[in-house]
Design an enzyme around this catalytic site. Structure first.
Site, PDB file in Angstrom:
ATOM      1  N   HIS A  13       1.254  12.535  -0.173  1.00 52.23           N
ATOM      2  CA  HIS A  13       2.044  11.748  -1.135  1.00 52.23           C
ATOM      3  C   HIS A  13       1.922  12.269  -2.563  1.00 52.23           C
ATOM      4  O   HIS A  13       2.795  12.019  -3.385  1.00 52.23           O
ATOM      5  CB  HIS A  13       1.554  10.300  -1.144  1.00 52.23           C
ATOM      6  CG  HIS A  13       2.256   9.409  -0.168  1.00 52.23           C
ATOM      7  ND1 HIS A  13       3.613   9.373  -0.021  1.00 52.23           N
ATOM      8  CD2 HIS A  13       1.767   8.476   0.693  1.00 52.23           C
ATOM      9  CE1 HIS A  13       3.934   8.466   0.903  1.00 52.23           C
ATOM     10  NE2 HIS A  13       2.826   7.913   1.357  1.00 52.23           N
ATOM     11  N   HIS A  60      -2.442  11.758   4.852  1.00 48.86           N
ATOM     12  CA  HIS A  60      -1.194  11.074   4.489  1.00 48.86           C
ATOM     13  C   HIS A  60      -1.132  10.837   2.980  1.00 48.86           C
ATOM     14  O   HIS A  60      -0.146  11.179   2.321  1.00 48.86           O
ATOM     15  CB  HIS A  60      -1.129   9.751   5.261  1.00 48.86           C
ATOM     16  CG  HIS A  60       0.082   8.927   4.988  1.00 48.86           C
ATOM     17  ND1 HIS A  60       1.156   8.877   5.849  1.00 48.86           N
ATOM     18  CD2 HIS A  60       0.408   8.125   3.950  1.00 48.86           C
ATOM     19  CE1 HIS A  60       2.081   8.079   5.352  1.00 48.86           C
ATOM     20  NE2 HIS A  60       1.652   7.597   4.195  1.00 48.86           N
ATOM     21  N   GLU A  61      -2.202  10.282   2.436  1.00 46.40           N
ATOM     22  CA  GLU A  61      -2.176   9.927   1.004  1.00 46.40           C
ATOM     23  C   GLU A  61      -2.161  11.174   0.121  1.00 46.40           C
ATOM     24  O   GLU A  61      -1.535  11.177  -0.940  1.00 46.40           O
ATOM     25  CB  GLU A  61      -3.371   9.035   0.650  1.00 46.40           C
ATOM     26  CG  GLU A  61      -3.483   7.742   1.476  1.00 46.40           C
ATOM     27  CD  GLU A  61      -2.217   6.921   1.496  1.00 46.40           C
ATOM     28  OE1 GLU A  61      -1.481   6.915   0.489  1.00 46.40           O
ATOM     29  OE2 GLU A  61      -1.937   6.271   2.534  1.00 46.40           O
ATOM     30  N   GLU A  98       2.549  -0.982  -5.314  1.00 43.94           N
ATOM     31  CA  GLU A  98       3.735  -0.674  -4.516  1.00 43.94           C
ATOM     32  C   GLU A  98       4.052  -1.836  -3.580  1.00 43.94           C
ATOM     33  O   GLU A  98       3.138  -2.333  -2.935  1.00 43.94           O
ATOM     34  CB  GLU A  98       3.535   0.595  -3.687  1.00 43.94           C
ATOM     35  CG  GLU A  98       4.841   1.071  -3.083  1.00 43.94           C
ATOM     36  CD  GLU A  98       4.709   2.313  -2.216  1.00 43.94           C
ATOM     37  OE1 GLU A  98       3.618   2.569  -1.699  1.00 43.94           O
ATOM     38  OE2 GLU A  98       5.712   3.005  -2.059  1.00 43.94           O
ATOM     39  N   ALA A 133      -4.058   2.255   2.889  1.00 40.37           N
ATOM     40  CA  ALA A 133      -4.405   3.000   1.680  1.00 40.37           C
ATOM     41  C   ALA A 133      -3.183   3.041   0.767  1.00 40.37           C
ATOM     42  O   ALA A 133      -2.081   2.706   1.186  1.00 40.37           O
ATOM     43  CB  ALA A 133      -4.829   4.419   2.035  1.00 40.37           C
ATOM     44  N   MET A 134      -3.413   3.451  -0.484  1.00 40.25           N
ATOM     45  CA  MET A 134      -2.299   3.540  -1.435  1.00 40.25           C
ATOM     46  C   MET A 134      -2.470   4.780  -2.290  1.00 40.25           C
ATOM     47  O   MET A 134      -3.528   5.019  -2.862  1.00 40.25           O
ATOM     48  CB  MET A 134      -2.276   2.259  -2.290  1.00 40.25           C
ATOM     49  CG  MET A 134      -1.246   2.276  -3.405  1.00 40.25           C
ATOM     50  SD  MET A 134       0.450   2.379  -2.753  1.00 40.25           S
ATOM     51  CE  MET A 134       1.231   3.303  -4.083  1.00 40.25           C
ATOM     52  N   GLU A 135      -1.374   5.533  -2.392  1.00 39.50           N
ATOM     53  CA  GLU A 135      -1.442   6.892  -2.948  1.00 39.50           C
ATOM     54  C   GLU A 135      -1.399   6.983  -4.466  1.00 39.50           C
ATOM     55  O   GLU A 135      -0.982   8.023  -4.991  1.00 39.50           O
ATOM     56  CB  GLU A 135      -0.266   7.699  -2.382  1.00 39.50           C
ATOM     57  CG  GLU A 135       1.133   7.259  -2.867  1.00 39.50           C
ATOM     58  CD  GLU A 135       1.852   6.301  -1.934  1.00 39.50           C
ATOM     59  OE1 GLU A 135       1.166   5.625  -1.139  1.00 39.50           O
ATOM     60  OE2 GLU A 135       3.092   6.209  -2.013  1.00 39.50           O
ATOM     61  N   ASN A 136      -1.805   5.938  -5.211  1.00 40.39           N
ATOM     62  CA  ASN A 136      -1.762   5.999  -6.671  1.00 40.39           C
ATOM     63  C   ASN A 136      -2.172   7.394  -7.150  1.00 40.39           C
ATOM     64  O   ASN A 136      -3.181   7.943  -6.695  1.00 40.39           O
ATOM     65  CB  ASN A 136      -2.738   4.996  -7.275  1.00 40.39           C
ATOM     66  CG  ASN A 136      -2.663   3.657  -6.595  1.00 40.39           C
ATOM     67  OD1 ASN A 136      -1.619   3.027  -6.593  1.00 40.39           O
ATOM     68  ND2 ASN A 136      -3.759   3.237  -5.983  1.00 40.39           N
TER      69      ASN A 136
HETATM   70 ZN   LIG Z   1       2.469   6.398   2.703  1.00 36.69          ZN
END
Ligand SMILES: [Zn+2]
Length: 1033
Positions: A476, A472-473, A303, A438-441
């Site tokens: 998502h 949060h993640e 992203e 962080a990243m919500e993959n």
């Molecule tokens: Zn986010």
């Protein structure tokens, strides 16, 4: 979410390529305009292949006549220009680069012609003269009702195509992809080689043809395509040529015959590439394990725009498809991807190939993820889902808290949204080298180690950080993954929602974390940024990669969350929850824009007084900034007036923006319970409500759940201040913090004197609650930092004395033992942090003693988590302890503590050490480069280092934007840290000079404009308030 963009320089050159084919010789403004064309409606009704290929002249004309999204004053300004037929010439530079230094004057600049305007005017006169000549020679029929007999209109319009890398024309010139082809599924095989840091890949993309077309255009960046095979329907597969246009990171296959709508086709591409050495795409990373061996791994961060760096794809959020992924690896490595592993097959070369199940959901490309590493998991079943937390093996015992928290939150969201998480597994992975939090993959959430790992040494505050990021993640997985914004202009639908849910879910699931204070502070900071002219509407046009990057800011996240809170607080009963459940159900698997959300929330209206959510909320998402509500009481009438709360350095900018504000209020007869809250909807410029004359005071914006600031007038403030000093508990602590925040904001706006601010602050000597104390400290520390960097030493000393007068007794009451509750920890760390930074003897001595005890205890003594920052910061001020701390930093395994040590190290006032730290952060061996923004912001807080940091940024700018893309959150933060303490003309000139010379290397960023505005505002504040500070402090 910080993609590195190696082609930004090239891409900015797009218009230059286009101009070669153009009939115009244009100035850069006009060139940018072509690049900036508004012709990107998402899925327009017409075949967009046709829509977007207007000749440039007509596009310019359309822009000139059809714009309606600008501010009123800009409209005023532009309308006169438009009358002259020249609006197209400035539109792009005035709006898109409103952020740039080039636009020094406020929007009313048209009243004061600059040299540039003069040049434009001269050009305009030339154009008028030329047009007159053209008109003179036009046939007479041109202006008759019937027109000329053979108008040119039916002649095919020649599109303007750029050149591909091979020199042939590339069949597409837009930043957004054509809509005629839709990908259905990707079958992706990857062979990474972690020794050579390269990989090869093969992707089979099945597509359907939506409109007749002769081209397939998709994204690819830094990939070397070695073979391409195309197959239409059941036909023969055949080799095809792939054209590449690097500035737009696109490739294309062109056909001599049209692919017909309704047909299916398959494109197979083989390619090779290097693993990325930055933090995006398919990137390599390494760490040193406990035995001192270097371990390599590869992970992804896509992203917003980096899936194209790992495989050729239709890399826009609305092109959802399914993915089947296969990755080969050495036997001692493991792999992870979005889906559970289906099987492992040995390969002839001693490698293994892991194949993952095909995704059971349609997914946007930015959510695809895979990892090759040797991580260790712990797992647990939650409903139908296997939840696992992965880390490097030696940190496995730091993963329990995350697993427990994620499990609780998954259960909560499953129930709350009434839609179960749709995948069979959910992995949360701590990656040693990771830039974003962080990243919500989907199914494979990646984290920084500090955002996921919690040791038994961790304080509740550390747990609060981890829980927030996990919450949060996980949110998502519904908001973003299941239902996705159509385009990055509505990023807030992902981020605002996830941020809102992170706070509201934790209030229910883990109330002991007392997350409310943090959410309140976040709303205050979002307002501070949104008060600037350089801010943007929550939902705003996005047409370049840099603009996509810049959407990841506090407006999308924090303001988005704040307006959702305001809405949910003003809707009756369960309307908000019902509305979002309906939204998720209606659009699951699809893409949406902001209106879809508001419509769903309006449709579920269950109240008797029908509230049109669309009407109310569009005023908050479509225009920038927020309102100031002014209260005026006469007799039993209270008049509320709204205006745009806009901080400008010259008082000349005004807008006629109006908001639909759900104003809440309380008064002295009832002020604490939720039932006390009364509501008045202010839609127009002003409105009146009735209040008995006997009411002593009225306070608006109950608990600060609304996104507006309130001015009570002299009398209103006096009544509130009197009430506060008499008995502060007549207000909730949120309301007290809100009064403090608002009065500082009004002082910055020039509506109240600093004397009035001080009058309010006097009550703080009796304050003991976290929210008002931390807000008061933050505001005063901000002023202290500004004074610290000017030759105002006497005033600085008086300011320090003032802070200690207000908070001294509360500081003295703080203990140095373990403290259980989060809010007490927040309070203590803020108070002692200030006390020690002001060299309060007791604080310094306690800190030093604690550091000594820690150093000598050989790991048996621990410093309470919330005191670690204070203790390390004090330690770093002496040369010996700084070295001890550096040694500790290099050996500590727990990352939250490591970061606190780093902040301590960077707070040193020794110039040589500061320079060393900055260089080490850039180099990335002793200090990871992902920590450089933290080092810079800490250095900039202090007097000794802020100028070194500014020099460092200027000298190393190109290396910085190589690591952190132009526009990214990291770069935004670096610019802000380095410039927000400046308050002199000399610094303003320097900052302006530096960024203006960057051109496409960052001069257009909104954060540059924000920095310049902030310096001007600081400068003005100093001019206006230094005399009163001298008088009153
Ligand atoms: Zn986010």
């Amino acid at each position: 979410m910080d993609p590195f963009d190696s082609n930004s320089a090239e891409r900015a050159n797009l218009p230059r390529n286009m101009i070669e084919n153009s009939m115009f010789e244009e100035e850069p403004d006009v060139v940018d305009l072509a690049k900036d064309s508004a012709a990107f409606p998402a899925f327009p009704a017409l075949d967009p292949d046709d829509v977007t290929y207007e000749p440039r002249s007509s596009r310019l004309l359309v822009r000139g006549l059809g714009e309606n999204d600008m501010d009123d004053d800009e409209e005023d300004c532009e309308s006169s220009a438009r009358l002259l037929g020249m609006s197209f010439m400035n539109r792009s530079s005035a709006l898109r680069s409103a952020s740039a230094y080039t636009r020094q004057a406020p929007p009313r600049q048209c009243s004061k012609p600059s040299a540039r305007t003069m040049v434009v005017c001269v050009l305009f006169l030339v154009v008028v003269a030329s047009m007159t000549m053209v008109l003179y020679f036009l046939p007479g029929c041109t202006f008759t009702r019937m027109g000329c007999r053979k108008p040119n209109k039916t002649a095919p319009i020649e599109p303007v195509f750029p050149h591909s890398t091979t020199g042939e024309l590339f069949p597409w010139a837009q930043f957004r992809l054509p809509r005629s082809i839709r990908p259905l599924s990707y079958d992706l095989t990857l062979k990474p080689d972690l020794d050579s840091m390269t990989f090869t890949g093969s992707v089979v993309i099945s597509m359907s043809v939506l409109h007749n077309t002769k081209r397939i255009v998709l994204h690819s960046a830094n990939l070397n395509i070695t073979k391409a095979v195309f197959k239409l329907g059941d036909g023969q597969a055949s080799d095809v040529t792939v054209l590449e246009y690097k500035p737009n990171q696109q490739i294309a296959v062109q056909f001599t015959e049209e692919l017909k709508a309704g047909h299916y086709c398959v494109l197979t591409l083989d390619y090779s590439a290097n693993l990325s050495h930055t933090y995006d795409g398919f990137y390599n990373s390494s760490y040193i394990d406990k035995d001192g061996n270097k371990r390599v791994l590869a992970a992804t961060q896509f992203e917003p725009l980096s899936a194209r760096k790992a495989f050729p794809c239709f890399d826009e959020p609305s092109f959802k498809a399914t993915f089947l992924i296969k990755i080969s690896r050495k036997p001692d490595h493991m792999t992870l991807s979005n889906m559970p592993k289906a099987k492992t097959t040995p390969l002839p070369n001693g490698l293994q190939q892991d194949e993952f199940e095909k995704t059971s959901v349609n997914m946007s490309t930015y959510l695809v993820a895979f990892i090759v590493a040797n991580f260790a998991p712990i797992s647990k079943n939650v409903s139908e889902t296997l939840v696992s937390v992965y880390s490097v093996p030696e940190k496995k015992d730091h993963t329990d808290y995350a697993l427990d928290t994620a499990s609780k939150l998954l259960e909560f969201y499953n129930n709350f949204f009434e839609i179960n998480y749709p995948l069979k597994k959910l992995d949360l992975v701590a990656i040693p080298d990771f830039l974003a939090g962080a990243m919500e993959n989907w199914g494979l959430i990646t984290f920084r180690e500090t955002s996921l790992l919690v040791s038994n040494q961790s304080s509740p505050l550390d747990k609060q950080v981890v829980s927030s990021v996990v919450a949060h993640e996980l949110a998502h997985q519904w908001f973003g993954n299941l239902v996705t914004m159509r385009w990055w202009n509505d990023l807030w639908l992902n981020e605002g929602f996830a941020t809102y849910m992170q706070y509201t879910s934790l209030q229910t699931v883990l109330p002991q974390l007392e997350i409310g204070n943090l959410f309140l502070a976040v709303r205050f900071r979002a307002m501070d940024k949104d008060a600037l002219n350089s801010t943007h509407a929550v939902s705003t046009e996005v047409n370049t990669p840099e603009q996509v990057e810049e959407m990841f800011d506090s407006v999308s996240y924090e303001k988005g969350a704040s307006i959702l809170l305001m809405l949910s607080a003003s809707l009756p009963g369960e309307q908000f929850k019902k509305g979002i459940i309906q939204y998720l159900n209606e659009f699951r698997g699809f893409n949406t824009d902001t209106d879809d959300l508001w419509n769903c929330l309006t449709e579920v209206d269950i109240s008797t007084q029908h509230q049109n959510v669309s009407e109310m909320m569009s005023s908050w998402t479509s225009q920038k900034g927020f309102p100031l509500v002014t209260v005026n009481r006469t007799g039993d009438e209270v008049t509320l007036t709204q205006e745009h709360f806009l901080l400008t350095s010259d008082n000349a900018t005004h807008t006629s923006s109006l908001w639909n504000i759900p104003v809440t209020y309380i008064n002295d007869s009832c002020s604490l319970a939720a039932e006390c809250r009364q509501v008045f909807t202010l839609k127009t410029k002003s409105g009146t409500l009735k209040l008995p004359e006997s009411v002593k005071w009225v306070k608006l914006n109950f608990k600060n759940t609304g996104f507006y600031i309130v001015h009570y007038g002299d009398e209103g403030w006096a009544a509130l201040i009197q009430a506060l000093s008499k008995n502060l508990t007549v207000f909730t602590q949120e309301d007290r913090a809100s009064l403090i925040h608002n009065i500082f904001a009004l002082s910055r706006l020039g509506r109240v004197s600093f004397r009035q601010v001080l009058n309010l602050l006097n009550y703080l000597s009796n304050e003991t609650e976290t929210a008002p104390v931390t807000e008061g400290l933050l505001q005063l520390n901000d002023i202290h930092r500004l004074l610290d960097k000017r030759p105002e030493h006497l005033l600085l000393a008086r300011m320090e004395h003032f802070i200690l007068t207000l908070f001294g007794s509360l500081m003295d009451k703080q203990t140095w033992e373990e403290e259980e509750t989060v809010s007490k920890q927040e309070l203590r760390s803020a108070l002692l942090g200030t006390a020690c930074s002001l060299n309060q003897e007791k604080c310094i001595n306690q800190s030093k003693a604690m550091f000594k005890q820690y150093d000598e205890s050989n790991g048996t003594f621990r410093i309470p988590g919330d005191l670690q920052q204070v203790v390390y910061t004090v330690a770093a001020q002496t040369p010996e302890d700084w070295l001890t701390l550096l040694n500790m930093y290099q050996h500590v395994t727990y990352d939250a503590e490591k970061r606190k040590m780093l902040r301590g190290l960077a707070s040193t006032q020794d110039a040589r050490r500061i320079v060393w730290l900055l260089k080490a952060g850039l180099k990335g061996d002793i200090i990871q480069t992902q920590e450089l923004p933290l080092v810079i912001s800490t250095v900039c807080n202090g007097f000794a280092g802020y100028l070194f940091a500014w020099d460092f940024i200027q000298e190393n700018w190109d290396r910085l934007i190589e690591k952190f893309p132009v526009g990214s959150y990291a770069i935004q933060s670096i610019i802000k840290s380095a410039t927000s303490h400046f308050s002199t003309q000399a610094h303003l000139d320097q900052v302006q000079g530096f960024f203006s010379n960057l051109k496409e290397r960052g001069s257009q960023m909104r954060s540059v404009q924000e920095a310049l505005e902030t310096i001007r505002l600081n400068q003005r504040w100093m001019e206006n308030n230094l005399p009163s500070l001298q008088k009153w402090l």
